[in-house]
Scaffold this motif. Structure first.
Motif, PDB file in Angstrom:
ATOM      1  N   SER A 156       0.828  -1.208   0.000  1.00 44.89           N
ATOM      2  CA  SER A 156       0.000   0.000   0.000  1.00 44.89           C
ATOM      3  C   SER A 156       0.860   1.254   0.000  1.00 44.89           C
ATOM      4  O   SER A 156       1.917   1.305   0.636  1.00 44.89           O
ATOM      5  N   ALA A 157       0.364   2.258  -0.695  1.00 50.27           N
ATOM      6  CA  ALA A 157       1.068   3.537  -0.755  1.00 50.27           C
ATOM      7  C   ALA A 157       0.974   4.249   0.588  1.00 50.27           C
ATOM      8  O   ALA A 157      -0.003   4.096   1.328  1.00 50.27           O
ATOM      9  N   ALA A 158       1.994   5.035   0.894  1.00 53.81           N
ATOM     10  CA  ALA A 158       1.976   5.876   2.091  1.00 53.81           C
ATOM     11  C   ALA A 158       0.935   6.983   1.887  1.00 53.81           C
ATOM     12  O   ALA A 158       0.685   7.400   0.760  1.00 53.81           O
ATOM     13  N   GLU A 159       0.353   7.450   2.981  1.00 57.97           N
ATOM     14  CA  GLU A 159      -0.651   8.506   2.866  1.00 57.97           C
ATOM     15  C   GLU A 159      -0.039   9.836   2.461  1.00 57.97           C
ATOM     16  O   GLU A 159      -0.670  10.614   1.749  1.00 57.97           O
ATOM     17  N   THR A 160       1.163  10.111   2.953  1.00 61.67           N
ATOM     18  CA  THR A 160       1.780  11.403   2.671  1.00 61.67           C
ATOM     19  C   THR A 160       3.202  11.232   2.157  1.00 61.67           C
ATOM     20  O   THR A 160       3.821  10.181   2.327  1.00 61.67           O
TER      21      THR A 160
END
Length: 138
Positions: free
Chosen positions: A8-12
């Protein structure tokens, strides 16, 4: 079985800013100036993008064609980037003094005299690679 959510991609992610001449920008203490933004895998980004697309569709419906002035494009980009911005790090934007949050960010992104900042953030925010766990600076 491999758990795909481990990718999953990081949020920021944080964009370290370069000047108009591509040299790194630093504060008075030598720390890099940067902007932290929400990425394409977040609800914040997705809402901002949906709002931008809805505005575009409304314009097409009203005019029957897509014709935007440079000012309209700048305003739309500034609104999108501002909605996705978490923070300005190490610098202030004094012309927007008295404003906070999204409105403060929007005014900075809409300022053509520092347009190189909006261009960098736009390029960064639309690249999933900047939000991968291995590359995100958050």
């Amino acid at each position: 079985m491999f758990d795909i959510t481990t990718l999953s991609a990081a949020e920021t992610s944080t964009v370290e800013l370069l000047g108009g001449d591509d040299t790194p920008l630093f504060d008075d203490k030598g720390k890099p100036l940067s902007i932290t933004v929400y990425g394409p895998g977040t609800k914040v980004y997705q809402r901002a993008q949906a709002r931008q697309q809805n505005q575009l569709m409304d314009k097409i419906k009203k005019r029957g064609k897509m014709d935007q002035s440079a000012e309209d494009k700048l305003t739309e980009q500034a609104e999108f980037l501002a909605a996705c911005t978490v923070s300005f790090n190490g610098f202030a934007y004094p012309p927007a003094q008295g404003t906070e949050g999204v409105e403060h960010f929007r005014k900075a992104y809409a300022d053509p005299s520092i347009g190189f900042i909006a261009a960098q953030v736009a390029a960064h925010i639309n690249d999933w690679a900047n939000f991968t766990k291995s590359s995100a600076k958050s």
